[in-house]
Design a protein around this motif. Structure first.
Motif, PDB file in Angstrom:
ATOM      1  N   CYS A   1       0.838  -1.205   0.000  1.00 16.34           N
ATOM      2  CA  CYS A   1       0.000   0.000   0.000  1.00 16.34           C
ATOM      3  C   CYS A   1       0.871   1.252   0.000  1.00 16.34           C
ATOM      4  O   CYS A   1       1.771   1.376   0.829  1.00 16.34           O
TER       5      CYS A   1
ATOM      6  N   TRP B   1       0.141   4.105   1.045  1.00 16.94           N
ATOM      7  CA  TRP B   1      -0.150   4.921   2.232  1.00 16.94           C
ATOM      8  C   TRP B   1       0.241   4.156   3.492  1.00 16.94           C
ATOM      9  O   TRP B   1       1.128   4.560   4.223  1.00 16.94           O
TER      10      TRP B   1
ATOM     11  N   CYS C   1      -3.067   3.583   8.016  1.00 17.04           N
ATOM     12  CA  CYS C   1      -4.363   3.529   8.708  1.00 17.04           C
ATOM     13  C   CYS C   1      -4.242   2.694   9.988  1.00 17.04           C
ATOM     14  O   CYS C   1      -3.733   1.571   9.949  1.00 17.04           O
TER      15      CYS C   1
ATOM     16  N   PHE D   1      -6.255   1.057  11.746  1.00 19.90           N
ATOM     17  CA  PHE D   1      -7.077  -0.154  11.913  1.00 19.90           C
ATOM     18  C   PHE D   1      -6.688  -1.269  10.942  1.00 19.90           C
ATOM     19  O   PHE D   1      -7.270  -2.348  10.978  1.00 19.90           O
ATOM     20  N   CYS D   2      -5.715  -1.005  10.049  1.00 20.54           N
ATOM     21  CA  CYS D   2      -5.495  -1.920   8.925  1.00 20.54           C
ATOM     22  C   CYS D   2      -4.211  -2.742   9.090  1.00 20.54           C
ATOM     23  O   CYS D   2      -3.124  -2.186   9.181  1.00 20.54           O
TER      24      CYS D   2
ATOM     25  N   ALA E   1      -3.055  -2.748  -2.976  1.00 17.37           N
ATOM     26  CA  ALA E   1      -4.029  -1.871  -2.323  1.00 17.37           C
ATOM     27  C   ALA E   1      -4.547  -0.722  -3.183  1.00 17.37           C
ATOM     28  O   ALA E   1      -5.611  -0.191  -2.907  1.00 17.37           O
TER      29      ALA E   1
ATOM     30  N   GLU F   1     -14.622   3.504   4.544  1.00 13.63           N
ATOM     31  CA  GLU F   1     -14.599   3.237   5.995  1.00 13.63           C
ATOM     32  C   GLU F   1     -15.538   4.171   6.754  1.00 13.63           C
ATOM     33  O   GLU F   1     -16.410   3.736   7.469  1.00 13.63           O
TER      34      GLU F   1
END
Ligand code: SF4
Length: 380
Positions: free
Chosen positions: A31, A33, A36, A38-39, A116, A176
């Motif tokens: 990914c 980025w 996050c 929660f990921c 992603a 999300e």
């Protein structure tokens, strides 16, 4: 470059459940980025771009596997078809062909481009890959990818239209939440306005759009803001699909630190059921809504909005109106795999089996909620 593990092509770690029958082609790694909270999907892994040549080599390797399977099929007397018996044979003899074999067995029509953020690839390169893929596999009907809304928002509608004309059919976006405070808290790296802009551009380009909503993301404190702003963002985009997911406290997610410090209080099942209810009450979309993940409490939330709204609300209300004892039975049965739907509780045999597990837990002095939390943390 990551290992290809006995197969002549690279594979990324995940795909959406709705792409279970798709051939997976990796066009970039991990990914771009990756922050996050929660990921867990790509934590500890670095984003990198694959070249057009590398990806074409993988597509050619898939093509070669397809041709080899067809030859084997003729040799074994199956006339070129890839059926269950041929799959059993290649599973023993040529296991490296199994992925393409299963794909052909399931129709060979769908392709998912990993990882992603498929739109992170330069538009002209993605177009070249798509044309090459269609040239090698002209019977492919659906090509989809994950993308970040922020990346989609940076693309022009013309670029996205060219990508669609080259063969991409659907984009899966993890919205999300549509709540800006939560997006910032969770380090999602995108604003609600960008989510809306990205989604609208994808639709304007004629691509099919799947938006994912993460139930529980607001925790117990911000669930109403989370849902109301998510409904507003979805209403602004009106995606073709809305897919529900439930926040899971997996071991390697940074959000766990916040839980341990007490700054994020996770939502309970009753809370996520109320979130689904509030969402359904506030959506004005024309989307197909699906709850297609085993971690979701109510899998039968599936239907076309707005016409199925009352039926879907009835599902949530039936759960919320059950006695605490029956809800506890359902939660345990659902998570242990006895039930998929509320109606499954009517099966006396299954209901009794779940009751037996509950009584055993009680006898051992084990709290059901703690047992479920441990069970799910191990499982997911
Ligand atoms: S953008 Fe998507 S894949 Fe990347 S870290 Fe965030 S949720 Fe995970």
């Amino acid at each position: 470059m990551e290992a290809k593990e006995n197969v002549p092509f690279e594979q990324g770690p995940i795909r959406p459940p709705s792409e279970a029958e798709s051939l997976l082609i990796r066009i970039n790694r991990n990914c771009p980025w990756n922050r996050c909270l929660f990921c867990p999907a790509y934590k500890g892994k670095k984003f990198s771009r694959r070249t057009v040549e590398e990806i074409k080599e993988d597509i050619l390797a898939f093509k070669e596997a397809e041709q080899k399977l067809k030859r084997l099929s003729f040799n074994y007397g199956y006339g070129g078809a890839v059926g269950a018996e041929l799959l059993e044979l290649i599973y023993q003899q040529d296991p490296e062909l199994i992925q393409v074999g299963l794909w052909l067995y399931r129709g060979g029509k769908n392709v998912f481009l990993q990882d992603a953020d498929g739109l992170a690839m330069a538009a002209d390169k993605l177009v070249a890959i798509l044309y090459f893929l269609k040239e090698q596999f002209p019977t492919v009907e659906r090509i989809t990818t994950y993308a970040r809304a922020k990346t989609a928002a940076k693309r022009t509608v013309e670029q996205l239209t060219t990508i669609r004309e080259a063969g991409l059919t659907r984009v899966h976006i993890g919205m999300e939440t549509g709540n800006d405070a939560l997006l910032a808290y969770m380090c999602k790296g995108v604003t609600a306005a960008e989510q809306i802009e990205g989604g609208k551009k994808i639709k304007e380009a004629g691509l099919s759009l799947s938006e994912y909503v993460l139930l529980g993301l607001g925790g117990r404190d911000a669930w109403q803001e989370h849902i109301m702003d998510t409904a507003a963002a979805l209403n602004a985009v009106d995606p073709h699909f809305i897919r529900l997911r439930t926040l899971a406290l997996r071991h390697k997610i940074p959000l766990l630190d916040h839980v341990e410090k007490g700054t994020f209080i996770p939502q309970e099942d009753e809370g996520t059921a109320r979130e689904v209810k509030l969402l359904l009450e506030n959506l004005t979309v024309h989307s197909y809504i699906v709850s297609d993940h085993f971690l979701n409490l109510l899998e039968e939330i599936e239907g076309q909005l707005p016409q199925d709204r009352l039926r879907l609300l009835d599902v949530v209300n039936r759960y919320l109106e059950m006695s605490p004892e029956r809800r506890a039975n359902y939660r345990l049965g659902r998570r242990l795999g006895y039930y998929r739907k509320l109606l499954d509780m009517e099966d006396r045999n299954r209901f009794s089996q779940v009751e037996e597990v509950r009584h055993n837990l009680q006898k051992q002095g084990e709290d059901q909620e703690q047992f479920l939390a441990k069970y799910l943390a191990r499982y997911v």
